[in-house]
Write a protein that holds these residues in place. Structure first.
Motif, PDB file in Angstrom:
ATOM      1  N   LYS A 186      48.951  55.184  -7.189  1.00 54.83           N
ATOM      2  CA  LYS A 186      48.983  53.720  -7.114  1.00 54.83           C
ATOM      3  C   LYS A 186      48.055  53.100  -8.149  1.00 54.83           C
ATOM      4  O   LYS A 186      48.381  52.073  -8.750  1.00 54.83           O
ATOM      5  N   ASP A 187      46.898  53.731  -8.359  1.00 57.24           N
ATOM      6  CA  ASP A 187      45.966  53.228  -9.362  1.00 57.24           C
ATOM      7  C   ASP A 187      46.568  53.270 -10.757  1.00 57.24           C
ATOM      8  O   ASP A 187      46.177  52.497 -11.642  1.00 57.24           O
TER       9      ASP A 187
ATOM     10  N   ALA B 121      51.013  48.467  -6.961  1.00 54.81           N
ATOM     11  CA  ALA B 121      50.050  48.060  -7.990  1.00 54.81           C
ATOM     12  C   ALA B 121      50.234  46.611  -8.421  1.00 54.81           C
ATOM     13  O   ALA B 121      49.278  45.965  -8.874  1.00 54.81           O
TER      14      ALA B 121
ATOM     15  N   GLY C  60      49.759  52.735 -11.282  1.00 52.98           N
ATOM     16  CA  GLY C  60      50.962  51.920 -11.290  1.00 52.98           C
ATOM     17  C   GLY C  60      52.214  52.702 -11.002  1.00 52.98           C
ATOM     18  O   GLY C  60      53.318  52.279 -11.361  1.00 52.98           O
TER      19      GLY C  60
END
Length: 332
Positions: A294-295, A239, A297
């Motif tokens: 991942k979006d 991220a 973080g």
């Protein structure tokens, strides 16, 4: 009573005891085979919309697909996770109530607050959901862009530099104090009750620096409202690929990322624990789930066993305890 009658009553008692034992074992096996026999509750130690809540909803999706039963996510914030843990203690024996919480509930919270549970005996981590960590962030107008400049700025201030954390006594607090010790920079802690008010003051310039969770800071970093300096993950994260780790900057002592997991009571049925572990690990390996992490973080969780996770937490507990003693922190 003659010997034959004594033998008769002895064998009768023995048979009755065996029968009761077999009945109990059969009932337990049937209960495990029937699980889940009713909706499952995932209790979250955090607010609705928070990191733990988002992870619990990801897990609930996989559970419903696999088990064919409703999975209810219930947020129980407050008391440093004690409310959610208390719910698990009261309702989790049959495995229909589970908990989603960070490992810090074992390695940090009992050191920072007076809790009414035994961290290493009342809780059992079944499987990791994600790895997560902290990021050192700065007010966007602070004249720094990297850690070297942060240290130089801090040393140039007569009374040192202030930094915020989401809770006194937790890793956001001790990380700042440890950074100050390692760099010989005076770091002055300002504790808040949660990330939102601390981030508000950071953006407003009331505090120049903060150690915060990557998940809560990420949207503000992406929008340019605050600046990311370094992360405490062992490696750079997807991220924030441009943000260095403390380890690569020469401070491996600050590489202390943690993880979220799904937990049960240790005495929940063993078959239920194993099923939840297998289901969780399989679901969180899916590409679409990893992309959602991942979006937020976060990084994919590990596959350590319950025993390995507890060993890691015991080591983290000892490290955190030493840090708190070094700053003479007293539990609230």
């Amino acid at each position: 009573m003659n010997v034959k009658k004594q033998d008769y009553f002895w064998w009768r008692g023995f048979a009755l005891a065996v029968g009761i034992g077999v009945l109990g074992w059969t009932t337990e096996v049937q209960a495990q085979q029937a699980w889940p026999s009713k909706p499952i509750r995932l209790v979250v130690a955090g607010p609705a919309g928070g990191s733990a809540d988002a992870l619990a909803r990801l897990l609930a999706e996989g559970m419903q697909q696999e088990l064919g039963k409703p999975v209810i996510v219930e947020s129980k914030p407050g008391a440093a996770g004690a409310l959610a843990i208390g719910d698990l203690m009261s309702n989790g024996k049959d495995g229909h109530t589970l908990l989603v919480i960070q490992g810090g509930a074992v390695s940090e919270t009992p050191l920072a607050y007076k809790v009414h549970y035994q961290p290493f005996t009342d809780l059992k981590p079944l499987a990791q959901l994600s790895r997560t960590g902290l990021v050192l962030v700065a007010n966007k107008d602070l004249p720094v862009s990297n850690l070297q400049q942060v240290v130089a700025y801090g040393k140039s201030q007569k009374d040192g530099v202030s930094f915020a954390s989401y809770a006194a006594g937790m890793k956001g607090h001790t990380s700042g104090m440890l950074l100050g010790k390692l760099t010989q920079m005076q770091m002055n802690h300002v504790g808040y009750k949660g990330s939102p008010p601390a981030l508000t003051d950071l953006m407003g310039g009331h505090v120049p620096l903060m150690f915060d969770g990557v998940t809560t800071s990420l949207p503000l970093i992406k929008s340019g409202k605050i600046k990311a300096i370094a992360v405490n993950y062992p490696t750079r994260i997807a991220a924030l690929p441009e943000v260095p780790t403390f380890k690569e900057l020469g401070y491996p002592q600050l590489a202390q990322a943690g993880w979220f997991a799904v937990w049960s009571r240790p005495d929940a049925p063993a078959a239920v624990q194993q099923k939840m572990r297998e289901l969780t690990l399989a679901h969180f390996k899916r590409a679409e789930v990893q992309n959602r992490l991942k979006d937020m973080g976060m990084e994919q969780g590990g596959s350590e066993t319950s025993e390995e996770m507890m060993a890691e937490l015991k080591q983290a507990y000892e490290q955190q305890s030493a840090l708190l003693k070094s700053i003479d922190y007293k539990p609230e």
